[in-house]
Design a protein around this motif. Structure first.
Motif, PDB file in Angstrom:
ATOM      1  N   UNK A 167      -5.000  -6.403   7.341  1.00  0.00           N
ATOM      2  CA  UNK A 167      -5.876  -5.648   6.447  1.00  0.00           C
ATOM      3  C   UNK A 167      -6.482  -6.499   5.331  1.00  0.00           C
ATOM      4  N   UNK A 168      -5.966  -7.716   5.128  1.00  0.00           N
ATOM      5  CA  UNK A 168      -6.388  -8.497   3.969  1.00  0.00           C
ATOM      6  C   UNK A 168      -6.740  -9.914   4.372  1.00  0.00           C
ATOM      7  N   UNK A 223      -6.632 -13.848  -4.288  1.00  0.00           N
ATOM      8  CA  UNK A 223      -7.011 -13.121  -5.509  1.00  0.00           C
ATOM      9  C   UNK A 223      -5.834 -12.286  -6.013  1.00  0.00           C
ATOM     10  N   UNK A 224      -5.197 -11.553  -5.099  1.00  0.00           N
ATOM     11  CA  UNK A 224      -4.091 -10.685  -5.508  1.00  0.00           C
ATOM     12  C   UNK A 224      -2.912 -11.507  -6.037  1.00  0.00           C
ATOM     13  N   UNK A 272       1.868  -7.071   0.729  1.00  0.00           N
ATOM     14  CA  UNK A 272       0.635  -7.826   0.998  1.00  0.00           C
ATOM     15  C   UNK A 272       0.858  -9.220   0.419  1.00  0.00           C
ATOM     16  N   UNK A 279      -6.303  -1.280  -5.934  1.00  0.00           N
ATOM     17  CA  UNK A 279      -5.385  -0.198  -5.555  1.00  0.00           C
ATOM     18  C   UNK A 279      -5.836   1.124  -6.168  1.00  0.00           C
ATOM     19  N   UNK A 303       0.842  -1.204   0.000  1.00  0.00           N
ATOM     20  CA  UNK A 303       0.000   0.000   0.000  1.00  0.00           C
ATOM     21  C   UNK A 303       0.871   1.245   0.000  1.00  0.00           C
ATOM     22  N   UNK A 306     -12.035  -4.195  -3.615  1.00  0.00           N
ATOM     23  CA  UNK A 306     -12.271  -5.488  -4.285  1.00  0.00           C
ATOM     24  C   UNK A 306     -13.618  -6.079  -3.866  1.00  0.00           C
ATOM     25  N   UNK A 311      -8.676 -12.366  -0.230  1.00  0.00           N
ATOM     26  CA  UNK A 311      -8.113 -11.212  -0.942  1.00  0.00           C
ATOM     27  C   UNK A 311      -6.676 -11.504  -1.355  1.00  0.00           C
ATOM     28  N   UNK A 322      -9.429   0.560   1.641  1.00  0.00           N
ATOM     29  CA  UNK A 322      -8.321  -0.376   1.446  1.00  0.00           C
ATOM     30  C   UNK A 322      -8.547  -1.147   0.158  1.00  0.00           C
ATOM     31  N   UNK A 323      -7.485  -1.743  -0.388  1.00  0.00           N
ATOM     32  CA  UNK A 323      -7.669  -2.566  -1.585  1.00  0.00           C
ATOM     33  C   UNK A 323      -8.754  -3.614  -1.365  1.00  0.00           C
ATOM     34  N   UNK A 324      -8.775  -4.194  -0.175  1.00  0.00           N
ATOM     35  CA  UNK A 324      -9.774  -5.246   0.067  1.00  0.00           C
ATOM     36  C   UNK A 324     -11.195  -4.693  -0.005  1.00  0.00           C
TER      37      UNK A 324
END
Lengths: 257, 795
Positions: A236-237, A244-245, A190, B664, A183, B789, A241, B784-786
């Motif tokens: 945070x994830x 997926x990333x 991440x 992002x 980020x 998404x 997620x 946040x990215x999450x």
């Protein structure tokens, strides 16, 4: 945030170092970029810090026999600026600017990062992708361990009491890709991947994913995406997620390999 | 950095322009850059002792037993104290204000007694010869805890199933309802109604310098000198005096250099009060500097709102009414002395603020939880109100199918409608929404951005443009705190003294936190007196030296403190001319001061250097007429009176690109047009705005204090709590409209919080604009990215 008190020794030779690190409560200090904060936060309280940065001969970068040998005390900045690394190990060259920030790269060392084995760090993943060999010294002499066998778990390696990581040999690789998602630039990823192609085999090492770098050697992109284990969630994830990333990163890196 | 292009002063104002409007470099920057700052932690005292606190590991627990003996036996330990021991010297406080009707909060002690109500609350203090020894000894304190039920969720708190403070009856600290009437009817028959719920993460202000206090009690005088990283020295003088039972005149608070504050350093902290009490108990200087881990656990947090907002408008796009329901959680105590009811109160006051609608209804609850306390942090309530307003306005524009800029133009209060009373009851002196919008559209090349956006969409590049119009409270009158009974000064003062050499010394009650206050006071003083700026020295931050005043908060330093400096400067110039008239045997009306000389007002001819005037006035007054006494030290004060607050206005725009695969957000550019009245120093004003925008971006994308279900702070460190960093920040373009306030001679309004107020909304609207073609929308900050998404249904 004051470190608990500890004794400090700075050996001049490996022999002195071996003697010191066998003392009870001893811990090796190199660049200190991870260890010192844990001391200040009182997350660890070693009795003796053995500062190995005075040892000679552990800060060389040398290309020979199809590999680049990098001394454990080379700072990230030295690796980043090395013409040998740029020429023979484009994966490492691409990864280095992602390691934290310039001030940290000026002090943090290659050996320190590999020996710490943070699962979200760049260098362990690169070592696994490149099939690097880690060189470990002790009173008994030197032994060599492949990266994939060196990383045993969360902050856990094959290093045993009385051993010092003195360097690593990275086999040359021309085709490679390094991508990570952070980020903010310089944060732990991440999720990220370090990948090379060797003899038409793709070696992809994912980090920020499990308790150690995850190596896959897929034949196709679909196989790659299907072969990923379930990643661990972070603050945070969620696991979903991160999975997926990771798939997005695989897609982005695939055609460069 | 050019000078402001627009007329500096409105008709009717009289200012000797001088340095006002110039980007003069501030004198203290060089000192700080050379490492010669004097921050509280830099100070060295004989017999200085250091305190470290034993903090509760639980969010809510009864202290069954504290065993301090082992800690007392550790090397270097001077003393170990629990809450009862410190309470003998420090009276507890209750943070309520009379004008926030019904607000309630329990008494809070310097060190918790019997019960800890959040993880990190200080439960014992160790004083030792060094901070290291104090920290070592803290580890030897043994506590027996009885864990109590924890309330972390604000909806659960509101439901009152578990009450944190049983004596208070429920978990509601404060509630407010506001209704112009007629709202229900309008919503029932409106062409268009839009509604959404927005969530705002709890975050905090991360100062470069942590909280710091060094208290030095002198038993011989029964006096207390406190070196304190604070925004409000006189407020703290009063607090130390009353709670530690020392006559006010015996308490001196000195704020030397302060490394950023953002509202963090304007509150009473229990651990700081304990430090002052410990100095009295031990009769020696005691220092506490919060380390970074303590800062996250104990510096005030802010925001954490859940708000549902509805907007009614006509088919043609005329906004008719707003309807708001806000819920915010503040931790276990309202924070002394400003209370934690203000942020929610501001949300009610400000929501819908830029627009013409006449009907407004709001309901707001402030509830207790077992997390760290929250209170006023930069832009108090504004980021919430602006995001609610601008988020729902964009949704309405989208539903009707009008461009967001056109929709705003239809509804912004006209530039000729002032003075104006907004349906929440607040009054605007003069704002310039339409001028600001026009300027923004011009500097952004708005039409060009929209064209580029649609071109790129065809290539599956998702850019978004977000607008956020805003109003902002600045230059508060006593309406903010004083009327509620808080002993917080709404007036400020400045003393100016001509030195014998022709130098001017300025002493002002507004404080320097690193934002450049002293620099602008030098500009104003030099301009008002008629000297060059190198002749001016500024002293702030010492209750023993400066006039009495409020200090730095609520964007008041330039507008209130600056006006006091201006008035004192004018008066000093007049007094100097009295001396010159006697010396030169000329009529005072023929004379003026310019460039360090008394001059002939008409011809500009230099008549007398100020150094000569000073020499005669101080050393040879015998040469002046026997009935004449020179007065070359002058003090003036200023309080805004005509309006409760001097509102400013502005509008921001954000350009982002969203990666729909990763969630992002890339910040491409940011713009802010602000009308803060007279711009004293364009460079400092622009940097205030940029810094504020960055903190607003932090709220929108990065910063959130994450708590587990057990009330444990999960990310209280600089690795896991993400502050915005330079690498990700976009270029921030600033532009200004200048509508000086006519309440003062200077015409300056505040600017320190504008960036923070509007940036979260602009970024949110830009993200939602980018996501619109993908059918996604986000309303939970930080984005946040999450979360993005999830909105895209990718995860």
């Amino acid at each position: 945030m004051k470190a608990p008190s500890f004794a400090y020794a700075k050996p001049r030779t490996l022999a002195e170092a071996f003697e010191l690190i066998e003392r009870p409560g001893a811990k090796i200090l190199a660049g200190g970029q991870s260890l010192i904060p844990t001391l200040n936060m009182r997350l660890s309280a070693p009795e003796l810090l053995v500062d190995i940065t005075g040892l000679a001969g552990l800060s060389n970068i040398e290309a020979k026999n199809g590999a680049v040998r990098i001394g454990a005390l080379c700072t990230h900045a030295m690796v980043e600026r090395s013409p040998e690394v740029r020429e023979h190990l484009p994966l490492l060259a691409e990864a280095m600017p992602h390691i934290a920030h310039p001030a940290i790269r000026n002090r943090g060392t290659l050996g320190g990062s590999l020996a710490l084995a943070d699962p979200a760090a760049e260098l362990p993943a690169c070592a696994v992708a490149l099939d690097a060999v880690l060189i470990i010294a002790s009173r008994k002499g030197e032994r060599r361990v492949r990266a994939v066998e060196f990383f045993k778990g969360l902050f856990e390696t094959d290093l045993k009491q009385g051993e010092i990581l003195v360097g690593a040999e990275f086999p040359k690789a021309e085709k490679s890709a390094f991508v990570e998602l952070t980020r903010r630039h310089g944060d732990y990823a991440i999720v990220g991947l370090a990948a090379v192609t060797k003899q038409r085999e793709r070696r992809i090492s994912l980090f920020g994913f499990a308790d150690r770098p995850v190596l896959i050697r897929p034949g196709s992109l679909e196989e790659a995406k299907g072969s990923l284990p379930k990643p661990a969630a972070d603050l945070y994830h969620s696991s979903a997620t991160k999975l997926h990333l990771a798939k997005v990163l695989l897609e982005r890196a695939w055609n460069r390999l | 950095m050019g000078k402001a292009e627009l007329p500096l002063h409105a008709p009717g104002t009289q200012v000797d322009k001088g340095y006002i409007g110039e980007s003069t470099p501030r004198p203290n920057a060089q000192r700080l850059l050379q490492g010669r700052g004097a921050f509280t932690d830099d100070l060295r005292f004989p017999r200085l002792a250091h305190v470290a606190f034993f903090r509760s590991p639980y969010a809510h627990a009864r202290i069954r037993k504290l065993s301090l003996e082992k800690a007392r036996a550790q090397p270097g330990v001077v003393g170990v104290f629990d809450g009862r021991a410190v309470a003998e010297y420090c009276k507890p406080w209750v943070a309520v204000l009379a004008h926030l009707k019904g607000i309630k909060s329990p008494a809070q002690h310097a060190i918790a007694i019997e019960r800890a109500c959040w993880q990190g609350e200080a439960c014992a203090a160790v004083v030792a010869e060094s901070r290291t020894q104090a920290e070592d000894a803290v580890q030897h304190i043994e506590a027996e805890w009885e864990e109590l039920p924890v309330v972390v969720d604000m909806e659960e708190s509101l439901s009152g199933k578990r009450v944190i403070h049983p004596d208070l009856g429920d978990n509601i600290c404060f509630k407010r309802e506001h209704d112009t009437g007629g709202v229900e009817e309008i919503f029932a028959k409106a062409d268009v109604v839009v509604e959404d719920t927005f969530h705002f993460g709890r975050h905090t202000g991360v100062c470069v310098e942590g909280r710091a206090i060094l208290a030095d009690y002198n038993a011989a005088e029964h006096s207390l000198t406190v070196y304190h990283a604070t925004q409000a020295p006189h407020m703290m003088q009063d607090i130390f005096s009353r709670h530690l039972n020392i006559p006010e005149g015996n308490v001196r608070v000195i704020a030397k250099d302060v490394g950023g504050s953002f509202g963090i350093k304007v509150h009473v902290y229990a651990d700081e009060m304990a430090t002052a009490a410990l100095s009295i108990m031990l009769r020696r200087p005691v220092k506490f500097v919060a380390d970074r881990l303590e800062s996250f656990l104990s510096d005030i947090h802010a925001r954490e709102h859940r708000a549902r907002v509805r907007l009614a408008c006509t088919k043609a796009g005329e906004i008719l009414a707003f309807d708001l329901d806000d819920l915010t959680a503040i931790g276990p105590y309202s924070v002394y002395p400003r209370t934690s009811g203000i942020e929610g109160n501001q949300v009610v006051n400000l929501t819908g603020g830029p627009y013409k609608h006449q009907k407004y209804r709001a309901r707001m609850h402030v509830v207790f939880t077992n997390k760290n306390v929250t209170c006023q942090y930069r832009a108090v309530g504004h980021p919430i109100a602006v995001a609610l307003t601008e988020g729902i306005v964009d949704l309405a524009a989208q539903k009707i199918g009008i461009d967001p800029a056109d929709f705003r133009r239809k509804n912004l209060i006209s530039d000729d409608a002032y003075p104006y009373t907004f349906p929440s009851g607040i009054k605007f002196e003069k704002l310039s929404h339409h001028k600001a919008l026009d300027l923004l559209l011009r500097i952004t090349n708005y039409a060009g951005l929209r064209a580029e956006q649609s071109r790129l969409r065809q290539q599956k590049i998702y850019r978004g443009i977000g607008l956020a119009a805003m109003i902002e409270v600045t230059n508060p009158s006593p309406a903010f705190y004083g009327v509620g009974g808080a002993r917080i000064s709404a007036q400020d003062g400045a003393t100016l003294r001509l030195e014998p050499t022709g130098m001017v010394t300025v002493m002002c009650s507004v404080t320097e936190q690193g934002q450049g206050t002293e620099g602008i006071f030098a500009q104003i003083a030099a301009s008002a007196v008629g000297v060059s700026i190198d002749k001016v020295r500024v002293i702030t931050g010492d209750t023993g030296v400066t006039p009495y005043g409020g200090g730095t908060w609520a964007s008041r330093g330039a507008g209130i403190g600056g006006e006091a400096v201006l008035l004192a400067g004018r008066a000093l110039r007049a007094n100097m001319l009295d001396v010159a008239a006697k010396m030169l045997s000329l009529d005072k009306a023929e004379l003026d001061v310019r460039d360090n000389h008394v001059i002939n007002r008409l011809t500009g001819e230099a008549k007398l250097p100020l150094a000569e005037l000073g020499r005669v006035a101080y050393f040879r007054p015998d040469t002046l007429p026997i009935d004449f006494q020179s007065e070359l030290t002058v003090t003036r004060h200023y309080t805004p009176r005509q309006y409760g607050f001097t509102f400013t206005n502005g509008i921001q725009a954000s350009l982002v690109e969203v990666d729909p695969d990763t969630g992002f957000v890339k910040l491409l550019k940011h713009w802010c047009v602000e009308d803060s009245g007279t711009v004293i120093n364009p460079m400092l004003v622009d940097e205030q705005i940029r810094g504020g925008v960055v903190q607003g971006i932090g709220a929108a994308l990065y910063e959130e204090c994450l708590y587990g279900p057990d009330g444990q702070l999960l990310n209280g460190n600089m690795a896991d709590y993400l502050v915005p960093m330079a690498g990700e920040m976009p270029d921030i373009v600033c532009a200004h409209i200048e509508t000086p306030t006519l309440q003062s001679q200077l015409g300056a309004k505040g600017v320190g919080e504008a960036g923070t107020a509007g940036a979260p909304a602009a970024v949110m609207n830009a993200i939602n604009d980018a996501l619109a073609p993908l059918g996604a929308r986000v309303t939970r900050m930080p984005f946040t990215p999450e979360r993005i998404l999830q909105a895209l249904k990718k995860v």
